[in-house]
Design a protein around this motif. Structure first.
Motif, PDB file in Angstrom:
ATOM      1  N   UNK A  91       0.809  -1.210   0.000  1.00  0.00           N
ATOM      2  CA  UNK A  91       0.000   0.000   0.000  1.00  0.00           C
ATOM      3  C   UNK A  91       0.847   1.266   0.000  1.00  0.00           C
ATOM      4  N   UNK A  92       0.221   2.394   0.369  1.00  0.00           N
ATOM      5  CA  UNK A  92       0.949   3.656   0.469  1.00  0.00           C
ATOM      6  C   UNK A  92       2.114   3.524   1.433  1.00  0.00           C
ATOM      7  N   UNK A  93       3.315   3.815   0.969  1.00  0.00           N
ATOM      8  CA  UNK A  93       4.490   3.685   1.840  1.00  0.00           C
ATOM      9  C   UNK A  93       5.180   5.037   2.014  1.00  0.00           C
ATOM     10  N   UNK A  94       6.052   5.096   3.002  1.00  0.00           N
ATOM     11  CA  UNK A  94       6.743   6.345   3.330  1.00  0.00           C
ATOM     12  C   UNK A  94       8.115   6.020   3.910  1.00  0.00           C
ATOM     13  N   UNK A  95       9.147   6.695   3.418  1.00  0.00           N
ATOM     14  CA  UNK A  95      10.486   6.579   3.993  1.00  0.00           C
ATOM     15  C   UNK A  95      11.128   7.957   4.012  1.00  0.00           C
ATOM     16  N   UNK A  96      11.598   8.383   5.185  1.00  0.00           N
ATOM     17  CA  UNK A  96      12.328   9.642   5.288  1.00  0.00           C
ATOM     18  C   UNK A  96      13.732   9.368   5.821  1.00  0.00           C
ATOM     19  N   UNK A  97      14.707  10.068   5.251  1.00  0.00           N
ATOM     20  CA  UNK A  97      16.100   9.987   5.707  1.00  0.00           C
ATOM     21  C   UNK A  97      16.522  11.405   6.072  1.00  0.00           C
ATOM     22  N   UNK A  98      16.690  11.642   7.361  1.00  0.00           N
ATOM     23  CA  UNK A  98      16.963  12.994   7.855  1.00  0.00           C
ATOM     24  C   UNK A  98      18.358  13.051   8.465  1.00  0.00           C
ATOM     25  N   UNK A  99      19.150  14.021   8.008  1.00  0.00           N
ATOM     26  CA  UNK A  99      20.479  14.225   8.594  1.00  0.00           C
ATOM     27  C   UNK A  99      20.481  15.459   9.475  1.00  0.00           C
ATOM     28  N   UNK A 100      20.946  15.286  10.715  1.00  0.00           N
ATOM     29  CA  UNK A 100      21.107  16.391  11.641  1.00  0.00           C
ATOM     30  C   UNK A 100      22.458  17.055  11.408  1.00  0.00           C
ATOM     31  N   UNK A 101      22.660  18.220  12.014  1.00  0.00           N
ATOM     32  CA  UNK A 101      23.941  18.902  11.898  1.00  0.00           C
ATOM     33  C   UNK A 101      25.062  18.119  12.557  1.00  0.00           C
ATOM     34  N   UNK A 102      24.716  17.219  13.474  1.00  0.00           N
ATOM     35  CA  UNK A 102      25.724  16.411  14.160  1.00  0.00           C
ATOM     36  C   UNK A 102      26.228  15.254  13.307  1.00  0.00           C
ATOM     37  N   UNK A 103      25.796  15.177  12.033  1.00  0.00           N
ATOM     38  CA  UNK A 103      26.189  14.128  11.102  1.00  0.00           C
ATOM     39  C   UNK A 103      25.521  12.797  11.411  1.00  0.00           C
ATOM     40  N   UNK A 104      24.490  12.815  12.230  1.00  0.00           N
ATOM     41  CA  UNK A 104      23.725  11.596  12.477  1.00  0.00           C
ATOM     42  C   UNK A 104      22.510  11.559  11.559  1.00  0.00           C
ATOM     43  N   UNK A 105      22.078  10.348  11.233  1.00  0.00           N
ATOM     44  CA  UNK A 105      20.953  10.141  10.315  1.00  0.00           C
ATOM     45  C   UNK A 105      19.836   9.421  11.064  1.00  0.00           C
TER      46      UNK A 105
END
Length: 227
Positions: A91-105
């Protein structure tokens, strides 16, 4: 999974199957996008500050944006650390990849929150779709092999059973075929050892091109006078 242990109904509007935090190893994001007859084109971009979203809102997994993503540290097929994630869901899917300023994802993957509205009654349990993850130190091919092994051994029914050798008429005939032409093809296919003959698009209604007939699944009597 989420369970309502209260005495009243609750409304869930966002619920992820997977949340993963990791350091950015100069990762390149791979995802697949496309459209009809041009499916699964590889898209690549570097993880950078902010949020990358890969999603479908069509009601299906969609060939526009496949539900799988991969992160590759060296952007190579057989070297480097690669991480793959894929939803076992249609079905409808969602994936987000967010990078913080601390270089963590932070990676979130699950049912698309767009118009998601889940009413949970007291004691009711809801299980989210599974996300399959694979980590390899042998690059993207290592992740691909792991996924192949997983599908073959954990999803495909009777994994040790040899499947029929299939012939599909599409590339040979496109829309231009009839019963006689297909029978001649089937006889040639049989001589080659084919065990299953598949008739593709164009067997129904007035489906003689990409511009007509789709969705009307009545047998085309001109092509198949005997049904």
């Amino acid at each position: 999974a989420i369970q309502n242990n209260s005495k009243t109904d609750i409304i869930v509007t966002k619920l992820m199957s997977c949340t993963l935090d990791l350091l950015n190893r100069d990762y390149t994001i791979y995802n697949l996008s496309g459209t009809w007859a041009r499916e699964s084109h590889v898209q690549k971009r570097k993880v950078s500050s902010g949020t990358f979203v890969n999603q479908s809102t069509t009601g299906a997994t969609s060939h526009f944006f496949n539900s799988g993503v991969m992160l590759s540290s060296l952007d190579r097929e057989n070297e480097g650390i690669s991480l793959g994630l894929n939803m076992v869901y249609s079905g409808n899917h969602y994936c987000s990849i967010h990078q913080h300023y601390s270089n963590s994802i932070r990676i979130n993957m699950g049912i698309n929150p767009l118009n998601f509205h889940l009413n949970l009654s007291p004691n009711q349990l809801f299980e989210t779709p599974e996300v399959v993850m694979s980590l390899s130190e042998k690059g993207n091919n290592g992740v691909s092999k792991n996924f192949h092994d997983f599908v073959n051994h954990c999803i495909v029914r009777q994994p040790n059973l040899l499947k029929p050798i299939v012939y599909n008429n599409w590339e040979a005939t496109m829309f231009d075929f009839n019963e006689d032409k297909l029978l001649k093809l089937a006889k040639k296919a049989k001589d080659l050892g084919v065990e299953l003959f598949v008739v593709d698009d164009g067997w129904f209604s007035n489906r003689n091109s990409d511009h007509s007939g789709l969705g009307d699944y009545n047998t085309n009597k001109k092509k198949f006078p005997h049904g």
